[in-house]
Each structure stands twice: as structure tokens, then as C-alpha cells.
Write a protein that holds these residues in place. Structure first.
Motif, short mmCIF file in Angstrom:
data_model
loop_
_atom_site.label_atom_id
_atom_site.label_comp_id
_atom_site.label_asym_id
_atom_site.label_seq_id
_atom_site.Cartn_x
_atom_site.Cartn_y
_atom_site.Cartn_z
N UNK A 95 43.52 50.34 51.65
CA UNK A 95 43.31 50.82 53.02
C UNK A 95 42.33 49.87 53.70
N UNK A 96 42.86 48.76 54.24
CA UNK A 96 41.97 47.83 54.95
C UNK A 96 41.28 48.53 56.11
N UNK A 97 40.00 48.27 56.26
CA UNK A 97 39.21 48.89 57.31
C UNK A 97 38.09 47.93 57.71
N UNK A 98 37.52 48.18 58.87
CA UNK A 98 36.29 47.49 59.23
C UNK A 98 35.23 48.55 59.45
N UNK A 99 34.00 48.12 59.62
CA UNK A 99 32.88 49.05 59.73
C UNK A 99 32.24 48.93 61.10
N UNK A 100 31.69 50.03 61.63
CA UNK A 100 31.12 50.02 62.98
C UNK A 100 29.68 49.49 63.03
N UNK A 101 29.44 48.38 62.37
CA UNK A 101 28.12 47.75 62.34
C UNK A 101 28.32 46.26 62.57
N UNK A 102 27.24 45.51 62.68
CA UNK A 102 27.36 44.07 62.86
C UNK A 102 27.69 43.35 61.55
N UNK A 103 26.99 43.73 60.47
CA UNK A 103 27.15 43.02 59.20
C UNK A 103 27.19 44.00 58.03
N UNK A 104 27.72 43.51 56.92
CA UNK A 104 27.75 44.25 55.67
C UNK A 104 27.24 43.31 54.58
N UNK A 105 26.35 43.79 53.75
CA UNK A 105 25.92 43.05 52.57
C UNK A 105 26.29 43.91 51.37
N UNK A 106 27.31 43.49 50.65
CA UNK A 106 27.86 44.22 49.52
C UNK A 106 27.41 43.52 48.24
N UNK A 107 26.77 44.26 47.34
CA UNK A 107 26.31 43.67 46.09
C UNK A 107 27.01 44.37 44.93
N UNK A 108 27.68 43.59 44.10
CA UNK A 108 28.32 44.11 42.90
C UNK A 108 27.24 44.32 41.84
N UNK A 109 27.08 45.57 41.39
CA UNK A 109 25.99 45.89 40.48
C UNK A 109 26.43 46.10 39.02
N UNK A 110 27.51 46.83 38.82
CA UNK A 110 27.89 47.16 37.45
C UNK A 110 29.40 47.39 37.39
N UNK A 111 30.05 46.68 36.50
CA UNK A 111 31.49 46.82 36.33
C UNK A 111 32.06 45.63 35.58
N UNK A 112 33.35 45.71 35.31
CA UNK A 112 34.02 44.63 34.59
C UNK A 112 34.30 43.45 35.51
N UNK A 113 34.10 42.23 35.01
CA UNK A 113 34.30 41.03 35.84
C UNK A 113 35.78 40.70 36.00
N UNK A 114 36.43 41.47 36.87
CA UNK A 114 37.86 41.32 37.10
C UNK A 114 38.11 41.00 38.57
N UNK A 115 39.13 40.19 38.84
CA UNK A 115 39.48 39.88 40.22
C UNK A 115 39.76 41.17 40.99
N UNK A 116 40.52 42.10 40.38
CA UNK A 116 40.91 43.30 41.10
C UNK A 116 39.84 44.39 41.13
N UNK A 117 38.65 44.09 40.64
CA UNK A 117 37.50 44.97 40.87
C UNK A 117 36.72 44.51 42.10
#
Length: 174
Positions: A95-117
């Protein structure tokens, strides 16, 4: 930070700080975002993928994030910031979406190192269609700083994925 850019920084947090965050994530109580309402009162359908913990602006992790954004992205013009830990699971469809803010800083914290994650970024296609244009694989401690108007979606819809924990930071700039 220029608009329409996507910037990536590996090793965003210092390793001891990241390790503390990872341990904290495993004992927090995450709540579903599915029933959150959009500004027009409708259920936010794309939120069905997410479970959240809202973070206080004065939380140590938010303060550390602000310092690291200045160091890694030369960004410090924060007017307002809304920070969350998100837990998401493999789910379909995208579900592609955008957010109602100027910027997003997304940090990957914990999970398997997979392209589809990771996260996919989309461009306009015919009509209302969005076409996957770029994708960034999941790697713990990777930060992605981008213009929130760029359409994006977790890649967990595409198979070969596992649950993942991220820190999402929605930023309005001065």
C-alpha cells in the motif's frame, strides 16, 4: 536536505546505544495502528501493517536521533517531530503512501537482513497507479532520511520477509 531525495546512512546509532534499544524493543507493548483515523475520519487502511509505541519528544532515543540527523544528514531545522517504534509483519498487498510531514527518518532497528524487510519507493504510473522504482533492503542500524511526499511502502508484501522493528520519525521542518 533537498526535497525529493532519499539518503541512506548505515551505522546510524553507536553500537552500545543500538544494543540497548534492541533489548528495550523486546519488552515493550505494541498497539495496532489499524483503527487510527485519518484527518477525514476514515480508517487508515495502510496502517494495518503496523503496531506502535509512541515516543515522547524528550525520550533519550529521540534526543539521540536529533543529534545523529545533524551529524549524518546535516539536518537540524526541526519545527516538530513525531517519533514511534513500529513493529510490522509480512502482509499483502503493498500500500504505497506518503506522509503529511516534510521529512521522514526511518531507522531499521531489529530484524533479518533481507531485501523484502526493507522499504520500497514509488513513482507515478498511469492514472492513480504507483510503480515501484527503488528499494532499500533491511539492515539493522540503517537510517533512511527522505522527503515524506515520496510514496513508499514496506517491502514485506513481496515474500521472503520476517517481522521487523523500526523507528519512524515524522518531521516538519522550519
Amino acid at each position: 536536505m533537498k526535497r525529493n531525495n532519499i539518503n541512506i546512512q548505515d551505522n546510524f546509532f553507536d553500537p552500545p546505544f543500538l544494543h540497548t534499544l534492541q533489548k528495550e524493543l523486546l519488552v515493550l507493548e505494541f498497539k495496532s495502528r489499524y483503527h487510527d483515523r485519518s484527518t477525514d475520519g476514515e480508517t487508515n487502511v495502510y496502517q494495518r501493517n503496523y503496531h506502535q509505541v509512541k515516543l515522547n519528544k524528550n525520550a533519550p532515543v529521540v534526543q539521540e536521533l536529533i543529534k545523529k540527523m545533524k551529524i549524518h544528514f546535516n539536518f537540524s531545522s526541526i519545527k516538530e517531530i513525531y517519533s514511534f517504534y513500529f513493529l510490522s509483519f509480512p502482509n499483502a498487498p503493498a500500500i504505497p503512501h506518503n506522509d503529511p510531514f516534510n521529512f521522514n527518518c526511518l531507522i531499521y532497528l531489529l530484524g533479518d537482513p533481507l531485501m523484502n524487510n526493507g522499504t520500497g519507493f514509488y513513482i507515478d504510473g498511469p492514472g492513480e497507479e504507483k510503480i515501484l522504482n527503488s528499494h532499500i533492503g533491511f539492515k539493522e542500524n540503517r537510517a533512511i532520511f527522505f522527503d515524506s511526499k515520496i510514496y513508499h511502502s514496506p517491502l514485506q508484501f513481496a515474500g521472503n520477509s520476517t517481522p521487523r522493528y523500526v523507528m519512524a520519525n515524522f518531521i516538519d521542518a522550519n
